[in-house]
Design an enzyme around this catalytic site. Sequence first.
Site, short mmCIF file in Angstrom:
data_model
loop_
_atom_site.label_atom_id
_atom_site.label_comp_id
_atom_site.label_asym_id
_atom_site.label_seq_id
_atom_site.Cartn_x
_atom_site.Cartn_y
_atom_site.Cartn_z
N HIS A 34 1.04 -1.15 0.19
CA HIS A 34 -0.27 0.29 -0.22
C HIS A 34 1.21 1.18 0.11
O HIS A 34 1.92 0.95 0.66
CB HIS A 34 -1.00 -0.03 1.10
CG HIS A 34 -2.08 0.87 0.98
ND1 HIS A 34 -1.86 2.09 1.17
CD2 HIS A 34 -3.10 0.64 0.24
CE1 HIS A 34 -3.51 2.41 1.21
NE2 HIS A 34 -3.94 1.57 0.64
N ASP A 82 -8.22 -5.31 -0.21
CA ASP A 82 -8.49 -6.31 -1.19
C ASP A 82 -8.02 -7.49 -0.97
O ASP A 82 -9.10 -9.12 -1.54
CB ASP A 82 -8.07 -5.67 -2.56
CG ASP A 82 -8.11 -4.45 -2.72
OD1 ASP A 82 -9.44 -4.52 -3.06
OD2 ASP A 82 -7.38 -3.41 -3.40
C1 LIG Z 1 -0.20 -0.94 -3.98
C2 LIG Z 1 0.98 -0.91 -4.81
C3 LIG Z 1 0.53 0.09 -6.25
C4 LIG Z 1 1.51 0.41 -3.84
O1 LIG Z 1 2.91 0.91 -4.78
P1 LIG Z 1 4.01 1.33 -4.19
O2 LIG Z 1 3.95 1.98 -3.36
O3 LIG Z 1 4.17 2.30 -5.44
O4 LIG Z 1 5.22 -0.07 -3.67
P2 LIG Z 1 6.03 0.16 -4.85
O5 LIG Z 1 5.37 -0.85 -5.76
O6 LIG Z 1 7.65 0.89 -5.31
O7 LIG Z 1 6.53 -1.10 -3.86
C5 LIG Z 1 7.98 -1.35 -2.49
C6 LIG Z 1 8.76 -2.66 -2.81
O8 LIG Z 1 7.45 -3.29 -2.22
C7 LIG Z 1 7.49 -4.07 -3.04
N1 LIG Z 1 6.19 -4.32 -3.41
C8 LIG Z 1 5.44 -3.96 -3.41
N2 LIG Z 1 3.54 -4.67 -3.16
C9 LIG Z 1 4.11 -5.94 -3.83
C10 LIG Z 1 3.30 -6.36 -4.40
N3 LIG Z 1 2.04 -6.69 -3.58
N4 LIG Z 1 4.21 -7.99 -4.18
C11 LIG Z 1 5.88 -7.81 -4.29
N5 LIG Z 1 6.80 -6.88 -3.09
C12 LIG Z 1 5.71 -5.84 -3.19
C13 LIG Z 1 8.05 -3.89 -4.58
O9 LIG Z 1 8.23 -4.44 -5.44
C14 LIG Z 1 9.36 -2.94 -4.31
O10 LIG Z 1 10.08 -3.86 -3.57
P3 LIG Z 1 11.66 -2.80 -4.41
O11 LIG Z 1 11.81 -1.49 -3.46
O12 LIG Z 1 12.52 -4.53 -4.17
O13 LIG Z 1 11.90 -2.88 -5.73
C15 LIG Z 1 1.62 -2.25 -4.71
O14 LIG Z 1 2.24 -2.47 -3.12
C16 LIG Z 1 1.05 -3.16 -5.66
O15 LIG Z 1 1.04 -3.48 -6.69
N6 LIG Z 1 -0.09 -3.62 -4.91
C17 LIG Z 1 -0.77 -5.09 -5.58
C18 LIG Z 1 -1.59 -4.63 -6.29
C19 LIG Z 1 -2.87 -4.65 -4.71
O16 LIG Z 1 -3.40 -4.87 -4.43
N7 LIG Z 1 -3.04 -2.43 -5.11
C20 LIG Z 1 -4.49 -2.27 -4.18
C21 LIG Z 1 -4.27 -1.48 -3.00
S1 LIG Z 1 -5.15 -1.16 -1.70
#
Ligand SMILES: CC(C)(COP(=O)(O)OP(=O)(O)OC[C@H]1O[C@@H](n2cnc3c(N)ncnc32)[C@H](O)[C@@H]1OP(=O)(O)O)[C@@H](O)C(=O)NCCC(=O)NCCS
Length: 390
Positions: free
Chosen positions: A271, A327
């Site tokens: 998140h 979710d």
């Molecule tokens: C929610 C989300 C978009 C947040 O994104 P963000 O704040 O931009 O965080 P990042 O995508 O930069 O992630 C930070 C780190 O955690 C990891 N990470 C984040 N969410 C992850 C997940 N669901 N599974 C595995 N790794 C994850 C990333 O790979 C990243 O690792 P790194 O630093 O080694 O590259 C992201 O966690 C995600 O795509 N989650 C899955 C989709 C989801 O459940 N969305 C609903 C949100 S309510």
Amino acid sequence: MSAPATEPPKTESGRFKAGLEDVVAGTSSICLVDGIEGKLLYRGYDIVDLAENSTFAEVAYLLWYGRLPSKSEFEVFQKEFRGSIELPEQTSMILRLFPRAATPMEVLRTAISSLGHYDPDSGNTSQEACLRKANRLTARIGSIISAHERLRQGLEPIQPIAGQSIAFNFLYTLTGNKPQAILEKIFDICLILHADHELNASTFAARVTAATMSDMYSSVTSAVGALKGPLHGGANEQVMKMLLEIGDVSKAEAWVINALKNKVKIPGFGHRVYKTEDPRATVLRKYAEQLGKHVGNTKWYDISRIVEKTMFDYNEREAKKIYPNVDFYSASVYHCMGIPTVLFTLIFAMSRITGWTAHILEQWANNRLIRPRAEYTGPLGLRYASIETR
Ligand SMILES: CC(C)(COP(=O)(O)OP(=O)(O)OC[C@H]1O[C@@H](n2cnc3c(N)ncnc32)[C@H](O)[C@@H]1OP(=O)(O)O)[C@@H](O)C(=O)NCCC(=O)NCCS
């Protein structure tokens, strides 16, 4: 002839943040998200407390009026809320005209917009009229979703039962069966948990439209368009697809490890704001287990637990903080209720519409046009050349 050198416009260079991450774009008294402590408050009330003790209708009142209603206020409100559930005839007719390929979320966007044409308060911008519009929109959105889903399945829509809750009527008009009390209750809790979440993308979209002094239907239509994107509202659907693909408890751990090795993000985890467990996930975990036991199928809950444990071990090993979000457990809850996966994002809209409309009302109470700046990165001083000489 060389182009005249022109100074770039004076933008506040260096202060730009991609995705507006952590940028505070306004004040609001509707919702507090505490990403460090893992707390979510609506108008000061902890959502755990509201999920345990309140109802979706009461939470809608809380979000719109800023306080909980008295008994008599709630009786009047609830009567109007439940009484607005039927769709205008014209909107019901429009639902029959969409191409088969139209996705439910696209249909919802257009149908919500159409409701504005048939609202007697359409052109009335008073606070009272806007509250009535928020009320009608919230009551009717579930009717749109269930009616269109039945049409998509080649079935006739079902009329809601007057005086029943939004949760009851949604499950009833979707399946044709009156839901058991436990299903109605858990679905109502899901609606409470998704009702608001500060300046998420769709709520921000709603406020931007509202701030131009456009109307409530246009503002909510903007929000539905924003929610439709897979980076926002679509994750619960992806969680269910993952659980179905895993298919068996014995395969869950290997599936997750393999996905992580291949840098695939696990849906329902992580998140932007929460650096600990999303408090909505904590509540939903309990109900996912309870509902699984009730319907005699804990398979999806059991797979979810293994996925969660594998992520926990991964976090420990890699010193990461990736926890389940709202979710993750909502997927198995909706699935156990017999709701088709394609509708999961729409249920999000069905609840979040209370937050969208509360934010629209808050925007109008102290409005200023939302108009940020961009840092210009394009060329400067180009001279127009006629098409023959290019
Ligand atoms: C929610 C989300 C978009 C947040 O994104 P963000 O704040 O931009 O965080 P990042 O995508 O930069 O992630 C930070 C780190 O955690 C990891 N990470 C984040 N969410 C992850 C997940 N669901 N599974 C595995 N790794 C994850 C990333 O790979 C990243 O690792 P790194 O630093 O080694 O590259 C992201 O966690 C995600 O795509 N989650 C899955 C989709 C989801 O459940 N969305 C609903 C949100 S309510």
